[in-house]
Design an enzyme around this catalytic site. Sequence first.
Site, PDB file in Angstrom:
ATOM      1  CB  CYS A 237      12.993   9.073   7.435  1.00 52.66           C
ATOM      2  SG  CYS A 237      14.076   8.207   6.293  1.00 52.66           S
TER       3      CYS A 237
ATOM      4  CD  GLU B   4      14.089   0.735   7.994  1.00 54.25           C
ATOM      5  OE1 GLU B   4      14.605   1.735   8.526  1.00 54.25           O
ATOM      6  OE2 GLU B   4      14.717  -0.326   7.812  1.00 54.25           O
TER       7      GLU B   4
ATOM      8  CD  GLU C 292      10.105  12.458  11.468  1.00 55.79           C
ATOM      9  OE1 GLU C 292       9.058  11.884  11.818  1.00 55.79           O
ATOM     10  OE2 GLU C 292      10.931  11.938  10.705  1.00 55.79           O
TER      11      GLU C 292
ATOM     12  CE  LYS D  96      -1.909   2.668   3.264  1.00 58.86           C
ATOM     13  NZ  LYS D  96      -1.934   3.971   2.595  1.00 58.86           N
TER      14      LYS D  96
HETATM   15  P1  NAP Z   1       2.503   7.643   8.443  1.00 58.90           P
HETATM   16  O1  NAP Z   1       1.420   8.573   8.686  1.00 58.90           O
HETATM   17  O2  NAP Z   1       2.945   6.756   9.536  1.00 58.90           O
HETATM   18  O3  NAP Z   1       2.079   6.794   7.170  1.00 58.90           O
HETATM   19  C1  NAP Z   1       2.888   5.798   6.594  1.00 58.90           C
HETATM   20  C2  NAP Z   1       2.008   4.796   5.870  1.00 58.90           C
HETATM   21  O4  NAP Z   1       1.186   4.104   6.816  1.00 58.90           O
HETATM   22  C3  NAP Z   1       1.053   5.433   4.883  1.00 58.90           C
HETATM   23  O5  NAP Z   1       0.878   4.572   3.791  1.00 58.90           O
HETATM   24  C4  NAP Z   1      -0.210   5.539   5.720  1.00 58.90           C
HETATM   25  O6  NAP Z   1      -1.384   5.675   4.968  1.00 58.90           O
HETATM   26  C5  NAP Z   1      -0.181   4.241   6.474  1.00 58.90           C
HETATM   27  N1  NAP Z   1      -0.956   4.224   7.717  1.00 58.90           N
HETATM   28  C6  NAP Z   1      -1.498   5.259   8.419  1.00 58.90           C
HETATM   29  N2  NAP Z   1      -2.121   4.806   9.512  1.00 58.90           N
HETATM   30  C7  NAP Z   1      -2.001   3.456   9.521  1.00 58.90           C
HETATM   31  C8  NAP Z   1      -2.429   2.415  10.407  1.00 58.90           C
HETATM   32  N3  NAP Z   1      -3.110   2.675  11.519  1.00 58.90           N
HETATM   33  N4  NAP Z   1      -2.112   1.143  10.090  1.00 58.90           N
HETATM   34  C9  NAP Z   1      -1.395   0.850   8.989  1.00 58.90           C
HETATM   35  N5  NAP Z   1      -0.967   1.786   8.107  1.00 58.90           N
HETATM   36  C10 NAP Z   1      -1.255   3.081   8.378  1.00 58.90           C
HETATM   37  O7  NAP Z   1       3.812   8.392   7.976  1.00 58.90           O
HETATM   38  P2  NAP Z   1       3.887   9.510   6.860  1.00 58.90           P
HETATM   39  O8  NAP Z   1       3.500  10.792   7.494  1.00 58.90           O
HETATM   40  O9  NAP Z   1       3.212   9.069   5.626  1.00 58.90           O
HETATM   41  O10 NAP Z   1       5.442   9.491   6.522  1.00 58.90           O
HETATM   42  C11 NAP Z   1       6.371  10.249   7.167  1.00 58.90           C
HETATM   43  C12 NAP Z   1       7.066   9.426   8.240  1.00 58.90           C
HETATM   44  O11 NAP Z   1       7.770   8.335   7.652  1.00 58.90           O
HETATM   45  C13 NAP Z   1       8.110  10.227   8.957  1.00 58.90           C
HETATM   46  O12 NAP Z   1       8.013   9.988  10.328  1.00 58.90           O
HETATM   47  C14 NAP Z   1       9.418   9.698   8.402  1.00 58.90           C
HETATM   48  O13 NAP Z   1      10.501   9.865   9.265  1.00 58.90           O
HETATM   49  C15 NAP Z   1       9.088   8.277   8.174  1.00 58.90           C
HETATM   50  N6  NAP Z   1      10.017   7.658   7.216  1.00 58.90           N
HETATM   51  C16 NAP Z   1      10.937   6.773   7.676  1.00 58.90           C
HETATM   52  C17 NAP Z   1      11.844   6.185   6.808  1.00 58.90           C
HETATM   53  C18 NAP Z   1      12.872   5.216   7.299  1.00 58.90           C
HETATM   54  O14 NAP Z   1      13.474   4.530   6.472  1.00 58.90           O
HETATM   55  N7  NAP Z   1      13.106   5.112   8.596  1.00 58.90           N
HETATM   56  C19 NAP Z   1      11.782   6.479   5.436  1.00 58.90           C
HETATM   57  C20 NAP Z   1      10.810   7.387   4.995  1.00 58.90           C
HETATM   58  C21 NAP Z   1       9.930   7.963   5.909  1.00 58.90           C
HETATM   59  P3  NAP Z   1      -1.833   7.174   4.534  1.00 58.90           P
HETATM   60  O15 NAP Z   1      -0.960   7.536   3.433  1.00 58.90           O
HETATM   61  O16 NAP Z   1      -3.206   7.089   4.100  1.00 58.90           O
HETATM   62  O17 NAP Z   1      -1.688   8.033   5.744  1.00 58.90           O
END
Ligand code: NAP
Length: 499
Positions: A312, A278, A409, A204
């Site tokens: 990230c 991650e 963050e 997804k």
């Molecule tokens: P997010 O809100 O956690 O969303 C990530 C993914 O999870 C999206 O596809 C999201 O869908 C989905 N999601 C949301 N709620 C969920 C739930 N309850 N159960 C399962 N899946 C769910 O994060 P984001 O704001 O999109 O991304 C930014 C974050 O990613 C930052 O914290 C960044 O640091 C982190 N990141 C980490 C890495 C790494 O390698 N460590 C790399 C890139 C990004 P939706 O799109 O519909 O919300």
Amino acid sequence: MSETTETTYKPTSPNSKLDFASVWEYDPAPESTANVKVKERYELFIDGKFVKPSKGRYFPSTNPATKEVITEFAEATQNDIDQAVKAARKAFKNEWSSLSGKTRGKYLYRIARMLQERAREFAILESMDGGKPIRESRDVDIPLVAAHFFYYAGWADKLEYAFPGKTPEPIGVCGQIIPWNFPLLMLAWKIAPALACGNTVVLKPAETTSLTALKFAELVQDAGLPSGVVNIVTGAGQTGAEIVNHKDIDKIAFTGSTGVGKLIQKSIAGTGKKFTLELGGKGAMIIFEDAPVDQAVEGIINAIFFNQGHVCCAGSRLLVQEGIVDQVIRKLQDRMEMLIVGDPLDKNTDVGAINSEAQFETVNKYLQIGLDEGADVYQSKCEIPENGYFIRPTLLTNVAQSNRVVQEEIFGPVLTVQTFRTADEAITKANNTQYGLAGGVWTDKGSKIFKVGAGLRSGVVWANTYNKFDPTSPFGGYKESGVGREGGLHGLAAYVNLR
Ligand code: NAP
Ligand code: MG
């Protein structure tokens, strides 16, 4: 800048301001979108076919630089996830897990080559849907995507050499959930190693950036990959939760926020599902007095302002040794004034659009929190487009270690600046957050690099550079930045059971 203009950069004195707008003039150089086709609507990709969502619901996707709706995606609900998992299970049992590694590798090489052939189209779509500058998507994201498929294609028939003395077996059906900051690259990090090891996937993408994942689904069809090996389901958080909770999924690979990562870990506790997480970061960049300052400033600009700070592992905290803090801040401000913020499709653009309205609000909320906490705010004075979601590169000085802007963050083009006297103090401050994803050190002395490198509790430490990626090197977090590694051999190990 026109080629005939001659300019000599003269460092400004602390009180003078160069009028960079008149020194650096660029004509617009927009990338043409003429040959890039976006359908009005994209269905779910299940069992090798594009199928309508069972509840018939769709949601729009916008271009954050213009706020225009560019297409719409299907919302996958429980029944659709079930179909996707069944297709992935069937493909796993009947075909993919029993194919020779050599044959799996051939498919992955084919996908990698096709990604290279269509690189321009993917880069444009990535910038349109997500707001990142075309220079980034063209020169960083898409080449790295192809590189990951090439790299893991190479491992597919050599797994027994990767794990000497063990028998590697695929895990089964993998549920993969990715964020919006590197949409296609995160897909590659997930799908390439999974397929190389003989697993099948249900992935997804993030709801604001699903376009390149569905274009990838078209490429998968064109590559003739057996049906059901790759399934792409779109939707919001609830769709992700359906994947996490599906009983017939063997492994969850998640990249996203620490908050959602914790929810996922709770949901799958006791189910026997394997997982890698991650998560977020709050990277510190440590600049010693003996560092090459101009090189460091260039690295800092790259670490936090390119890609709008939507990284990230972004270097979002700067720790400068006391004796050079004025010099570093002045040079940073001068360099920030040269950054071009605007149309992501313009080849001159350094800083594109914030990915979505929600993220735009989050970053602005943190700027207000910074002001309330007593920070001094410096923003570059460039023009920004009126219409889309844009935020000027921002420095927050006069901040304390306990401030929320230092601890949390922000995920935007915002850099906090603190000082330190000794290496030990720098290490203590750098480690003093919940995160541990990445860090950087700038110094002339190898000994300091080793001291800081050993002292930082962080998955990656870059020295005299930042944000350099390669498919062969593992990536992942300490503390609340995650569990497990992606990339390299470690990333391969996350997709096999070893007997
Ligand atoms: P997010 O809100 O956690 O969303 C990530 C993914 O999870 C999206 O596809 C999201 O869908 C989905 N999601 C949301 N709620 C969920 C739930 N309850 N159960 C399962 N899946 C769910 O994060 P984001 O704001 O999109 O991304 C930014 C974050 O990613 C930052 O914290 C960044 O640091 C982190 N990141 C980490 C890495 C790494 O390698 N460590 C790399 C890139 C990004 P939706 O799109 O519909 O919300
Ligand atoms: Mg979008």
